[in-house]
Scaffold this motif. Structure first.
Motif, PDB file in Angstrom:
ATOM      1  N   ARG A 288      34.918 -17.105 -21.246  1.00 46.64           N
ATOM      2  CA  ARG A 288      34.362 -18.172 -22.076  1.00 46.64           C
ATOM      3  C   ARG A 288      34.600 -19.549 -21.454  1.00 46.64           C
ATOM      4  O   ARG A 288      35.667 -19.820 -20.900  1.00 46.64           O
ATOM      5  CB  ARG A 288      35.006 -18.142 -23.463  1.00 46.64           C
TER       6      ARG A 288
ATOM      7  N   CYS B 113      38.257 -23.620 -19.816  1.00 47.69           N
ATOM      8  CA  CYS B 113      37.784 -22.245 -19.933  1.00 47.69           C
ATOM      9  C   CYS B 113      38.909 -21.360 -20.449  1.00 47.69           C
ATOM     10  O   CYS B 113      40.092 -21.735 -20.440  1.00 47.69           O
ATOM     11  CB  CYS B 113      37.287 -21.711 -18.587  1.00 47.69           C
TER      12      CYS B 113
ATOM     13  N   GLU C 116      44.298 -20.956 -21.351  1.00 46.56           N
ATOM     14  CA  GLU C 116      43.326 -22.043 -21.311  1.00 46.56           C
ATOM     15  C   GLU C 116      43.571 -22.868 -20.050  1.00 46.56           C
ATOM     16  O   GLU C 116      44.652 -23.428 -19.867  1.00 46.56           O
ATOM     17  CB  GLU C 116      43.437 -22.943 -22.543  1.00 46.56           C
TER      18      GLU C 116
ATOM     19  N   ALA D  43      27.529 -23.916 -19.321  1.00 48.99           N
ATOM     20  CA  ALA D  43      28.069 -23.549 -20.633  1.00 48.99           C
ATOM     21  C   ALA D  43      27.976 -22.056 -20.923  1.00 48.99           C
ATOM     22  O   ALA D  43      28.792 -21.517 -21.686  1.00 48.99           O
ATOM     23  CB  ALA D  43      27.344 -24.341 -21.726  1.00 48.99           C
TER      24      ALA D  43
ATOM     25  N   ARG E 228      42.380 -26.146 -18.005  1.00 51.85           N
ATOM     26  CA  ARG E 228      41.685 -27.416 -18.173  1.00 51.85           C
ATOM     27  C   ARG E 228      41.519 -28.104 -16.824  1.00 51.85           C
ATOM     28  O   ARG E 228      42.089 -27.699 -15.812  1.00 51.85           O
ATOM     29  CB  ARG E 228      42.463 -28.325 -19.124  1.00 51.85           C
TER      30      ARG E 228
ATOM     31  N   HIS F  91      34.382 -23.728 -22.493  1.00 51.89           N
ATOM     32  CA  HIS F  91      34.365 -24.638 -23.642  1.00 51.89           C
ATOM     33  C   HIS F  91      33.554 -25.880 -23.262  1.00 51.89           C
ATOM     34  O   HIS F  91      34.097 -26.830 -22.688  1.00 51.89           O
ATOM     35  CB  HIS F  91      35.786 -25.036 -24.040  1.00 51.89           C
TER      36      HIS F  91
ATOM     37  N   THR G 133      34.248 -30.327 -22.818  1.00 52.61           N
ATOM     38  CA  THR G 133      35.682 -30.623 -22.820  1.00 52.61           C
ATOM     39  C   THR G 133      36.149 -31.280 -21.528  1.00 52.61           C
ATOM     40  O   THR G 133      37.347 -31.573 -21.381  1.00 52.61           O
ATOM     41  CB  THR G 133      36.492 -29.336 -23.057  1.00 52.61           C
TER      42      THR G 133
ATOM     43  N   ASP H  70      34.967 -28.757 -17.439  1.00 58.65           N
ATOM     44  CA  ASP H  70      35.174 -28.119 -18.747  1.00 58.65           C
ATOM     45  C   ASP H  70      36.322 -27.118 -18.708  1.00 58.65           C
ATOM     46  O   ASP H  70      36.527 -26.418 -17.710  1.00 58.65           O
ATOM     47  CB  ASP H  70      33.910 -27.390 -19.195  1.00 58.65           C
TER      48      ASP H  70
END
Length: 232
Positions: A204, A164, A182, A137, A184, A206, A209, A162
């Motif tokens: 980052r 990102c 994004e 994370a 996925r 997420h 997810t 997750d």
């Protein structure tokens, strides 16, 4: 992810840089995850990468085919346990070639350079390296270029777990202009041609997810590359 008003479509982020959402089926994602878990085991398993300045990368990495370290390739895990690097499987190379064909589309002429396939043989690149990065994370990846290969073949990036923020920039500097995408679980991102040397990073993650049925906490990113180097 929850149902969306608009479907996510294939998008060209920059010339030669293409995002293909949901490219990997759920079954294929599970197969790749199990393979990653095997690759991550010692010897030459998952490790923390240390930079020449004494810092450490927050993502952890395992390599196939050749071992990457800042800033070059070796046949052994020179900054890990010193064991021979795990082999690059032929099926993973075929997956990379299919990714390039699907990302760029049939009928487009991509300049393969001297390390590409025969004239007109789309997606015939000889992928021989994989870098597998695991992000928890709090992990990040600073803006960088994939410039240690002797080939201009496209880089293939596959995402598991997750989501990102993937920041795709320009070839001149780590700063703007850049585009945040994004990524996925199951997404494909390919960058080659004019974008092969673009700076990119992951500012980052997420957490939470990932698809629950995948059984993964965190994010795995598998990048496939053509080394262009003589056989070890």
């Amino acid at each position: 992810m929850d149902a969306e008003l608009f479907p996510r479509d294939r998008t060209e982020i920059a010339p030669g840089a293409v995002h293909v959402p949901d490219w990997l089926t759920p079954g294929r994602q599970k197969e790749l995850l199990e393979a990653c878990r095997e690759w991550a085991r010692p010897p030459a398993g998952l490790r923390t990468v240390r930079t020449p300045g004494g810092g450490t990368m927050t993502s952890r990495q395992v390599c196939l085919g050749r071992h990457w370290y800042p800033y070059g390739y070796a046949s052994t895990a020179v900054d890990g346990d010193g064991a021979p690097v795990k082999p690059f499987p032929a099926w993973l190379g075929e997956l990379g070639r299919r990714a390039v064909r699907d990302a760029y589309g049939e009928g487009e002429d991509e300049d393969k350079g001297e390390d590409g396939g025969e004239e007109g043989d789309r997606g015939a690149y000889g992928y021989d390296i994989a870098l597998v990065n695991f992000y928890d994370a709090d992990a990040r990846m600073g803006m960088h270029r994939d410039s240690d290969e002797e080939s201009d073949a496209p880089v293939v990036s596959l995402s598991l777990g997750d989501a990102c923020v993937f920041r795709f920039g320009n070839t001149a500097s780590r700063g703007r202009p850049y585009t945040d995408v994004e990524l996925r679980s199951g997404d494909l991102f390919v960058f080659g041609g004019p974008s092969r040397s673009a700076y990119h990073g992951v500012p980052r993650i997420h957490p939470g997810t990932a698809p629950p049925e995948l059984g993964l906490t965190g994010r795995l990113n598998i990048t496939l590359r053509v080394s262009g180097l003589p056989a070890a």
